[in-house]
Scaffold this motif. Structure first.
Motif, PDB file in Angstrom:
ATOM      1  N   THR A   1      17.698 -59.710 -68.484  1.00  0.00           N
ATOM      2  CA  THR A   1      18.429 -60.983 -68.395  1.00  0.00           C
ATOM      3  C   THR A   1      19.507 -61.035 -69.484  1.00  0.00           C
ATOM      4  O   THR A   1      19.331 -60.458 -70.568  1.00  0.00           O
ATOM      5  N   PRO A   2      20.612 -61.712 -69.245  1.00  0.00           N
ATOM      6  CA  PRO A   2      21.688 -61.796 -70.253  1.00  0.00           C
ATOM      7  C   PRO A   2      21.214 -62.356 -71.590  1.00  0.00           C
ATOM      8  O   PRO A   2      21.606 -61.868 -72.650  1.00  0.00           O
ATOM      9  N   GLY A   3      20.354 -63.379 -71.562  1.00  0.00           N
ATOM     10  CA  GLY A   3      19.905 -63.992 -72.804  1.00  0.00           C
ATOM     11  C   GLY A   3      19.156 -63.029 -73.690  1.00  0.00           C
ATOM     12  O   GLY A   3      19.397 -62.956 -74.909  1.00  0.00           O
ATOM     13  N   ILE A   4      18.220 -62.278 -73.119  1.00  0.00           N
ATOM     14  CA  ILE A   4      17.439 -61.300 -73.885  1.00  0.00           C
ATOM     15  C   ILE A   4      18.327 -60.156 -74.350  1.00  0.00           C
ATOM     16  O   ILE A   4      18.246 -59.709 -75.506  1.00  0.00           O
ATOM     17  N   ILE A   5      19.216 -59.668 -73.474  1.00  0.00           N
ATOM     18  CA  ILE A   5      20.093 -58.540 -73.831  1.00  0.00           C
ATOM     19  C   ILE A   5      21.032 -58.922 -74.971  1.00  0.00           C
ATOM     20  O   ILE A   5      21.206 -58.164 -75.936  1.00  0.00           O
ATOM     21  N   VAL A   6      21.647 -60.094 -74.879  1.00  0.00           N
ATOM     22  CA  VAL A   6      22.573 -60.534 -75.935  1.00  0.00           C
ATOM     23  C   VAL A   6      21.843 -60.682 -77.260  1.00  0.00           C
ATOM     24  O   VAL A   6      22.322 -60.234 -78.314  1.00  0.00           O
ATOM     25  N   SER A   7      20.682 -61.307 -77.233  1.00  0.00           N
ATOM     26  CA  SER A   7      19.914 -61.515 -78.461  1.00  0.00           C
ATOM     27  C   SER A   7      19.494 -60.197 -79.087  1.00  0.00           C
ATOM     28  O   SER A   7      19.670 -59.974 -80.296  1.00  0.00           O
ATOM     29  N   LEU A   8      18.938 -59.288 -78.276  1.00  0.00           N
ATOM     30  CA  LEU A   8      18.498 -58.002 -78.809  1.00  0.00           C
ATOM     31  C   LEU A   8      19.675 -57.193 -79.343  1.00  0.00           C
ATOM     32  O   LEU A   8      19.566 -56.532 -80.386  1.00  0.00           O
TER      33      LEU A   8
END
Length: 360
Positions: free
Chosen positions: A327-334
């Motif tokens: 998901t974009p949220g997890i990818i951006v955060s990581l």
């Protein structure tokens, strides 16, 4: 192939004025994946927001205090600890806000679903501290080995105190507020929101994000392993109280050891002997706790992938992990946390030289 966007009315039905669009019906598996991805995406941005609020608030207040001349050489340590406390409190408010937005439930509904008796809390705490001792050694071993690649964790994790009030503030800032704020965010909010898809995915994904948020090689490994323990004990007890207790004991042990070293309360040989003695004690208590818990309940160390309520899941555990981590949220955060970790591996001198070369 059926065309969902040009469906004619069935025979005998009143005629429609032309065609109308009808989206395809999703299967139960597709619906479950969609809902999981939507939830994980929001949680990913939640973690990033939580971290940024904590950092930005501390920076803004610190700059304002320095501009007004409130920070002096004598009180700068105390101010630093106070800023950490304020930032932790404000980031906790962010956690509560996001929980209401994402889950549309009251946070109190998921924090302490059941009372945790001391007969469970004590052995879980001992087991957690034993795991902490092992995780700490693994993280230290990793940091020692990356030196062969000319890399070094440049984050200073020592705690400087010069007086009794500073020691007290340090303990509050490093031991108490992180235990409350981080457990509220990662176990109270993040993990509990994912638990409807099974404890296994909720524990692992929350532990990954918890470790990544710490942004340096030592704490990422250490925090990830502890995150697994924290999530496990909370799921087994349906309360965040055990993880708060373990988190506090772990941080208090670290900060008190550092204070003893810096202030020369004991000589180096005595400090080393005390550290070894504490590690051995926690490991022994951890083994005894493991045996006690296993005899008390032979299923206590099993983590289920069955969604809460016993409902059947259409997704495998692997499919759940893929749905979360793509998901974009997890990818951006990581990506943000990995970049922070890499920057913390580069010595300040190298960064300064690179900047000077870039500026000509």
């Amino acid at each position: 192939m059926q065309n969902y966007y040009q469906q004619m009315p069935p025979a005998g039905a009143p005629p429609y004025q032309g065609y109308y669009p009808m989206p395809p019906q999703l299967t139960p598996k597709q619906l479950e994946r969609r809902d999981l991805r939507k939830t994980a995406n929001g949680l990913g941005f939640f973690v990033l927001t939580y971290f940024l609020v904590m950092q930005v608030v501390a920076i803004i207040i610190a700059v304002a205090l320095r501009y007004t001349g409130a920070v002096t050489e004598e009180n700068q340590n105390s101010i630093s600890y106070l800023l950490q406390i304020v930032a932790a409190v404000l980031s906790s408010l962010v956690a509560v806000f996001f929980y209401r937005i994402i889950s549309r439930r009251r946070l109190s509904d998921n924090l302490t679903k059941s009372h945790v008796p001391i007969s469970l809390l004590a052995p879980f705490a001992c087991l957690g501290m034993a795991a902490s001792m092992i995780a700490n050694q693994l993280a230290a071993l990793f940091d020692q080995n990356i030196s062969i690649f000319d890399l070094k964790n440049t984050v200073d994790m020592s705690f400087e105190t010069k007086s009794a009030p500073e020691m007290l503030l340090c303990i509050v800032a490093v031991s108490i507020t992180p235990a409350l704020a981080e457990e509220l965010a990662f176990r109270g909010v993040f993990m509990n929101i994912l638990r409807p898809w099974g404890d296994a995915v909720a524990i692992v994904v929350s532990a990954v994000m918890f470790g990544a948020m710490h942004g340096n090689t030592t704490q990422i490994i250490f925090a990830f392993l502890l995150g697994l323990i924290f999530g496990y004990v909370d799921c087994k007890t349906n309360s965040i109280v055990p993880s708060v207790v373990i988190h506090f004991i772990n941080n208090f042990y670290a900060v008190s050891t550092d204070i003893i070293n810096q202030n020369g309360i004991f000589d180096s040989d005595t400090v080393t002997a005390l550290n070894i003695g504490m590690i051995i004690m926690f490991l022994i208590l951890g083994v005894l706790s493991y045996v006690y818990l296993a005899k008390r309940d032979n299923k206590v160390f099993k983590v289920t992938d069955i969604p809460s309520g016993g409902a059947k899941s259409e997704l495998t555990l692997k499919e759940k992990f893929v749905a979360c981590f793509t998901t974009p949220g997890i990818i951006v955060s990581l990506s943000f946390f990995i970049f922070e970790m890499l920057m913390n591996l580069i010595p300040e001198e190298a960064l300064e030289n690179a900047l000077m070369n870039a500026l000509g």
